[in-house]
Design an enzyme around this catalytic site. Structure first.
Site, PDB file in Angstrom:
ATOM      1  N   ARG A  58       0.804  -1.226   0.000  1.00  0.00           N
ATOM      2  CA  ARG A  58       0.000   0.000   0.000  1.00  0.00           C
ATOM      3  C   ARG A  58       0.832   1.269   0.000  1.00  0.00           C
ATOM      4  O   ARG A  58       0.583   2.201  -0.766  1.00  0.00           O
ATOM      5  CB  ARG A  58      -0.907   0.053   1.239  1.00  0.00           C
ATOM      6  CG  ARG A  58      -2.174  -0.709   1.114  1.00  0.00           C
ATOM      7  CD  ARG A  58      -2.582  -1.235   2.456  1.00  0.00           C
ATOM      8  NE  ARG A  58      -1.669  -2.316   2.808  1.00  0.00           N
ATOM      9  CZ  ARG A  58      -1.861  -3.579   2.462  1.00  0.00           C
ATOM     10  NH1 ARG A  58      -2.943  -3.927   1.851  1.00  0.00           N
ATOM     11  NH2 ARG A  58      -0.968  -4.508   2.763  1.00  0.00           N
ATOM     12  N   THR A  59       1.807   1.331   0.887  1.00  0.00           N
ATOM     13  CA  THR A  59       2.524   2.594   1.059  1.00  0.00           C
ATOM     14  C   THR A  59       3.284   2.940  -0.217  1.00  0.00           C
ATOM     15  O   THR A  59       3.178   4.051  -0.744  1.00  0.00           O
ATOM     16  CB  THR A  59       3.478   2.504   2.270  1.00  0.00           C
ATOM     17  OG1 THR A  59       2.715   2.094   3.394  1.00  0.00           O
ATOM     18  CG2 THR A  59       4.139   3.837   2.553  1.00  0.00           C
ATOM     19  N   LYS A  87      25.735  -4.593  -1.835  1.00  0.00           N
ATOM     20  CA  LYS A  87      27.211  -4.558  -1.911  1.00  0.00           C
ATOM     21  C   LYS A  87      27.815  -3.936  -0.663  1.00  0.00           C
ATOM     22  O   LYS A  87      29.013  -3.755  -0.573  1.00  0.00           O
ATOM     23  CB  LYS A  87      27.638  -3.717  -3.123  1.00  0.00           C
ATOM     24  CG  LYS A  87      27.153  -4.217  -4.459  1.00  0.00           C
ATOM     25  CD  LYS A  87      27.704  -3.294  -5.546  1.00  0.00           C
ATOM     26  CE  LYS A  87      27.041  -3.562  -6.878  1.00  0.00           C
ATOM     27  NZ  LYS A  87      27.334  -2.472  -7.834  1.00  0.00           N
ATOM     28  N   ARG A 108      11.569   3.787   3.479  1.00  0.00           N
ATOM     29  CA  ARG A 108      11.181   2.774   4.476  1.00  0.00           C
ATOM     30  C   ARG A 108      12.405   1.959   4.822  1.00  0.00           C
ATOM     31  O   ARG A 108      13.105   1.456   3.927  1.00  0.00           O
ATOM     32  CB  ARG A 108      10.070   1.873   3.951  1.00  0.00           C
ATOM     33  CG  ARG A 108       9.817   0.683   4.866  1.00  0.00           C
ATOM     34  CD  ARG A 108       8.580  -0.072   4.512  1.00  0.00           C
ATOM     35  NE  ARG A 108       7.386   0.685   4.842  1.00  0.00           N
ATOM     36  CZ  ARG A 108       6.153   0.189   4.802  1.00  0.00           C
ATOM     37  NH1 ARG A 108       5.959  -1.058   4.440  1.00  0.00           N
ATOM     38  NH2 ARG A 108       5.119   0.938   5.122  1.00  0.00           N
ATOM     39  N   HIS A 136       5.388   5.904  11.504  1.00  0.00           N
ATOM     40  CA  HIS A 136       4.876   5.766  10.137  1.00  0.00           C
ATOM     41  C   HIS A 136       3.884   6.929   9.937  1.00  0.00           C
ATOM     42  O   HIS A 136       2.670   6.739   9.899  1.00  0.00           O
ATOM     43  CB  HIS A 136       4.197   4.410   9.995  1.00  0.00           C
ATOM     44  CG  HIS A 136       3.870   3.990   8.592  1.00  0.00           C
ATOM     45  ND1 HIS A 136       3.995   4.824   7.493  1.00  0.00           N
ATOM     46  CD2 HIS A 136       3.404   2.802   8.117  1.00  0.00           C
ATOM     47  CE1 HIS A 136       3.615   4.158   6.414  1.00  0.00           C
ATOM     48  NE2 HIS A 136       3.260   2.937   6.762  1.00  0.00           N
TER      49      HIS A 136
END
Ligand code: NCD
Length: 306
Positions: A58-59, A87, A108, A136
């Site tokens: 969703r986000t 890496k 995120r 959030h």
């Protein structure tokens, strides 16, 4: 006037600032509705970079849709395994580089505090799209928007249910709700209670807090149930997860005890809401997820001063 450069935590916002963002979302909502015939070029020429180091449906998609429906473009890093993080590149270097490519970044990351740190090295706005068990804030904005649509924001009595220890959505939301004078009912297994430091902050802000391990204790006292998933990925020990998995469940029998109660969930949901609850007039979680688009449109346009 909106003066914030980044969106990192709901603790950085006043009620007036949150209301300002929600009002902007209201103005932009028609652009989020498929087939409404409305098109916007508000963010034409702007590029959003979605940097997601944790899973998201969703986000990430609603940030992308919000940007595109306002005429902007999007670049994505959706899997750390496919990027230089694999890496060994550190987040600071990545942010310094990506902020040279784009106009705004949604980040995120599994580490609490990652977005705040990123903001101090970025030449463009950072939006915290979830930092570990921390915050959030754009989820909170769409939660507030959903509650406001029900005309409940000024007289809110809400039960936050489930994993109150590790769910960043309830941490963010509880801080914001303390600004609206909401009565907060915390319902969780003992091992997943709201952290003491957050409770102390909320009480310091004047919030009324009640706690229990059983939703039946509060079902008649609330107008919203905000249900969360147990955050399996945040448990240091899988055995601890297994002890609490499946310990609470919202059923139609429970809702029958308070027939006007509104049920919210940030999603994804697992087994904490019975499937037949989806069909009830009480379920609001899919609508809630839709509001991610107008709210993120508001945030993007305000940070990009468009
Ligand atoms: C939430 C999250 O990522 O914190 N998901 C979302 O953004 N809607 C909730 C969760 O994962 O349980």
């Amino acid at each position: 006037m909106f003066t914030k450069k980044h969106i990192i935590s709901t603790r950085d916002f006043s009620k007036a600032e949150l209301d300002f963002i929600l009002n902007r979302a209201e103005e932009l909502e028609s652009y989020a509705i498929r087939g409404a015939g409305q098109e916007s070029e508000l963010l034409k020429g702007k590029i959003l970079a979605n940097l997601f180091y944790e899973p998201s449906t969703r986000t990430r998609l609603s940030f992308e849709v919000a940007m595109k429906r306002l005429g902007g473009k999007v670049v994505n890093l959706s899997s750390p395994e496919a990027s230089s993080a694999a890496k060994g590149e550190n987040l600071v270097d990545t942010i310094k580089v990506v902020s040279g490519y784009c106009d705004i970044i949604a980040l995120r990351h599994p580490k609490e505090g990652a977005s705040r740190m990123a903001a101090s090295f970025s030449s463009v706005p950072i939006i915290n799209a979830g930092d570990g068990a921390g915050q959030h804030p754009t989820q909170t904005l769409l939660d507030l928007y959903t509650i406001r649509k029900e005309n409940l924001l000024d007289e809110l009595k809400i039960a936050l249910i489930g994993d109150l220890r590790y769910s960043r959505t309830v941490h963010s939301l509880a801080y914001a709700l303390s600004l609206y004078g909401a009565k907060l009912f915390f319902v969780s297994p003992d091992a997943l209670r709201m952290p003491d430091e957050i409770k102390m902050d909320l009480k310091g802000a004047g919030a009324e807090i009640f706690e229990s391990t059983k939703i039946t204790e509060f079902i008649n006292e609330v107008n919203v149930l905000y249900v969360t998933r147990i955050q399996r990925e945040r448990f240091p020990d899988p055995a601890e997860y297994n002890k609490v998995a499946g310990t609470y469940r919202i059923t139609t029998e429970l809702i029958a005890e308070n027939e006007d109660v509104v049920i919210m969930h940030p999603l994804p949901k697992l087994d904490e809401i019975n499937a037949d609850v989806d069909q009830t007039k009480n379920a609001r979680y899919f609508r809630q997820a839709f509001y991610g688009t107008p709210v993120r449109m508001a945030v993007l346009s305000l940070l990009l001063k468009s």
